[in-house]
Design an enzyme around this catalytic site. Structure first.
Site, PDB file in Angstrom:
ATOM      1  N   GLU A  59      -1.851   6.072   5.397  1.00 32.19           N
ATOM      2  CA  GLU A  59      -0.912   5.269   4.620  1.00 32.19           C
ATOM      3  C   GLU A  59      -0.169   6.134   3.601  1.00 32.19           C
ATOM      4  OE1 GLU A  59      -4.600   2.606   5.296  1.00 32.19           O
ATOM      5  OE2 GLU A  59      -4.163   4.732   5.005  1.00 32.19           O
ATOM      6  N   CYS A  87      -7.707   1.888   1.597  1.00 29.04           N
ATOM      7  CA  CYS A  87      -8.608   2.226   0.495  1.00 29.04           C
ATOM      8  C   CYS A  87      -7.903   1.939  -0.836  1.00 29.04           C
ATOM      9  CB  CYS A  87      -9.026   3.690   0.589  1.00 29.04           C
ATOM     10  SG  CYS A  87      -7.740   4.844   0.069  1.00 29.04           S
ATOM     11  N   CYS A  90      -4.722   4.181  -1.482  1.00 29.16           N
ATOM     12  CA  CYS A  90      -3.558   3.806  -0.675  1.00 29.16           C
ATOM     13  C   CYS A  90      -2.971   2.483  -1.147  1.00 29.16           C
ATOM     14  CB  CYS A  90      -3.953   3.729   0.798  1.00 29.16           C
ATOM     15  SG  CYS A  90      -4.408   5.338   1.495  1.00 29.16           S
TER      16      CYS A  90
END
Length: 156
Positions: A59, A87, A90
């Protein structure tokens, strides 16, 4: 979230990118696609090991490429399609970029048996600061002369 008619197509593309990353580079199974107005703006795959960069998640790589492609850090109007649940890093970057919609194919629960879940980071960030594994310590040091933040304000 609104229904996105292209979501399945772009999620399948993120999975294809992730599979290619696994098969060709023998590395993390994550891919991402960023689209705006029905057009792919950028893609990314996990390059953490290739670049020796813990922030080179799929990402993040896609966000960086989208910023370059659009010549802007403002990615509002863009949608992110990620092979896995993003996560905290990101997700935070997506917030900073103005992304309002994110689709993901594999959940944290799907990733857990493979040690591919982002849940640990969310659990850690939910703890009070003083209980976190990594210490975050304030030491308000200031250089002589003009204040750093004041200098920033004046240059804008």
């Amino acid at each position: 979230m609104t229904h996105d008619k292209d979501a399945e197509k772009y999620l399948l593309e993120s999975i294809r990118l992730a599979m290619q990353n696994v098969r060709e580079r023998k590395t993390w199974p994550f891919g991402a696609v960023i689209a705006r107005e029905g057009r792919v703006v950028a893609t990314g795959v996990n390059q953490v090991e290739a670049l020796f960069d813990p922030s080179a998640h799929a990402e993040m790589q896609a966000l960086r490429a989208a910023g370059q492609a659009l010549r802007s850090t403002d990615l509002s109007g863009c949608t992110v399609y990620a092979s896995g649940y993003p996560c905290p890093m990101c997700l935070s970057a997506m917030y900073l970029a103005g992304v309002k919609e994110v689709f993901y194919a594999y959940s944290n629960e799907d990733g857990e048996p493979y040690d591919l879940s982002a849940a640990r980071g969310y659990v850690e960030l939910a703890r009070p600061v003083e209980e976190r594994e990594m210490k975050l310590l304030s030491l308000p040091v200031r250089a002589e002369g003009e204040d750093l933040y004041e200098a920033w304000r004046h240059c804008r």
